[in-house]
Design a protein around this motif. Structure first.
Motif, mmCIF file in Angstrom:
data_model
loop_
_atom_site.group_PDB
_atom_site.id
_atom_site.type_symbol
_atom_site.label_atom_id
_atom_site.label_comp_id
_atom_site.label_asym_id
_atom_site.label_seq_id
_atom_site.Cartn_x
_atom_site.Cartn_y
_atom_site.Cartn_z
ATOM 1 N N LEU A 121 0.858 -1.279 0.004
ATOM 2 C CA LEU A 121 -0.013 0.112 0.068
ATOM 3 C C LEU A 121 0.940 1.270 -0.157
ATOM 4 O O LEU A 121 0.522 2.093 -0.837
ATOM 5 N N LEU A 122 1.884 1.159 0.955
ATOM 6 C CA LEU A 122 2.654 2.569 1.000
ATOM 7 C C LEU A 122 3.664 2.658 -0.237
ATOM 8 O O LEU A 122 3.725 3.658 -0.890
ATOM 9 N N ALA A 143 -2.320 3.388 -4.284
ATOM 10 C CA ALA A 143 -2.370 2.378 -2.823
ATOM 11 C C ALA A 143 -3.575 1.350 -3.259
ATOM 12 O O ALA A 143 -3.005 0.101 -2.970
ATOM 13 N N LEU A 144 -4.523 1.432 -4.130
ATOM 14 C CA LEU A 144 -5.420 0.482 -4.532
ATOM 15 C C LEU A 144 -4.714 -0.400 -5.422
ATOM 16 O O LEU A 144 -5.184 -1.535 -5.262
ATOM 17 N N VAL A 146 -2.444 -5.873 -5.995
ATOM 18 C CA VAL A 146 -1.227 -6.721 -6.364
ATOM 19 C C VAL A 146 -0.967 -7.669 -4.910
ATOM 20 O O VAL A 146 -0.654 -8.893 -5.025
ATOM 21 N N ALA A 147 -0.813 -7.003 -3.935
ATOM 22 C CA ALA A 147 -0.766 -7.870 -2.673
ATOM 23 C C ALA A 147 -1.640 -8.994 -2.320
ATOM 24 O O ALA A 147 -1.326 -10.139 -1.947
ATOM 25 N N SER A 190 -1.764 -16.101 -6.195
ATOM 26 C CA SER A 190 -2.742 -17.127 -7.086
ATOM 27 C C SER A 190 -2.468 -16.590 -8.451
ATOM 28 O O SER A 190 -2.831 -17.378 -9.340
ATOM 29 N N LEU A 191 -2.056 -15.336 -8.707
ATOM 30 C CA LEU A 191 -1.748 -15.070 -10.049
ATOM 31 C C LEU A 191 -0.312 -15.620 -10.642
ATOM 32 O O LEU A 191 -0.222 -16.179 -11.722
ATOM 33 N N LEU A 192 0.500 -15.332 -9.719
ATOM 34 C CA LEU A 192 1.859 -15.530 -10.177
ATOM 35 C C LEU A 192 2.625 -17.019 -9.591
ATOM 36 O O LEU A 192 3.621 -17.643 -9.926
ATOM 37 N N GLY A 193 1.739 -17.676 -8.572
ATOM 38 C CA GLY A 193 2.322 -18.774 -7.940
ATOM 39 C C GLY A 193 3.428 -18.229 -6.985
ATOM 40 O O GLY A 193 2.908 -18.164 -5.767
ATOM 41 N N SER A 194 4.554 -18.182 -7.494
ATOM 42 C CA SER A 194 5.596 -17.544 -6.743
ATOM 43 C C SER A 194 6.674 -17.065 -7.608
ATOM 44 O O SER A 194 6.833 -17.347 -8.783
ATOM 45 N N VAL A 195 7.597 -16.368 -6.988
ATOM 46 C CA VAL A 195 9.089 -15.865 -7.787
ATOM 47 C C VAL A 195 10.018 -16.349 -6.993
ATOM 48 O O VAL A 195 10.122 -16.256 -5.743
#
Length: 160
Positions: free
Chosen positions: A28-29, A111-112, A117-118, A123-128
């Protein structure tokens, strides 16, 4: 899971980690700051355009009134002459106000976006995958030294 060789003196080990989620508050920040800064600059440009447009409209109405002989109050925006003069005269208030207003709108949008993204990161990328190098023992205990460089002094040809 270690990728490098066994930890020996002077050998850097690498480890692979997976980032599965992003914390909400830092997202958000970060989103708010990345939205506020461009919004501030764009808002300043919009404020300049508003004050310039008010001055141009006033000048157009003066010339049109003089050319046609019609009173300024009967022309388009004739009932808004006082408002346009206020905007033109108070440019030092209008420009920062527009900059902060658009900066806050940009911060809200950022912020939105950061919250989105958070919330959807896992769910979208799985993991990096991230590769982290572990510091050697000497690097951990040795304090970080800042090097201050002095500017070279100019030599002058004067005798003084």
């Amino acid at each position: 899971m270690a990728v490098g060789h066994a930890a020996q003196a002077g050998v850097v080990t690498r480890q692979r980690y997976r980032i599965r989620s992003v914390p909400l508050v830092p997202a958000l920040l970060t989103g708010a700051w990345t939205g506020f800064v461009p919004g501030l600059f764009i808002g300043g440009a919009v404020g300049v355009a508003i004050t310039f447009g008010a001055g141009a409209a006033l000048e157009w109405m003066r010339q049109l009134s003089f050319t046609t002989g019609i009173q300024q109050q009967l022309l388009p925006f004739g009932d808004r002459i006082g408002d346009l003069q206020t905007v033109q005269d108070d440019w030092f208030i209008v420009i920062p106000l527009a900059a902060v207003a658009l900066g806050l709108v940009g911060a809200l949008i950022g912020a939105l976006t950061g919250a989105l993204v958070a919330a959807t990161y896992g769910s979208l990328l799985g993991s990096v995958e991230v590769v982290v190098e572990e510091a050697t023992g000497a690097e951990r205990t040795e304090p970080v030294k800042r090097v201050r460089r002095r500017r070279a002094r100019r030599s002058t040809d004067s005798a003084a």
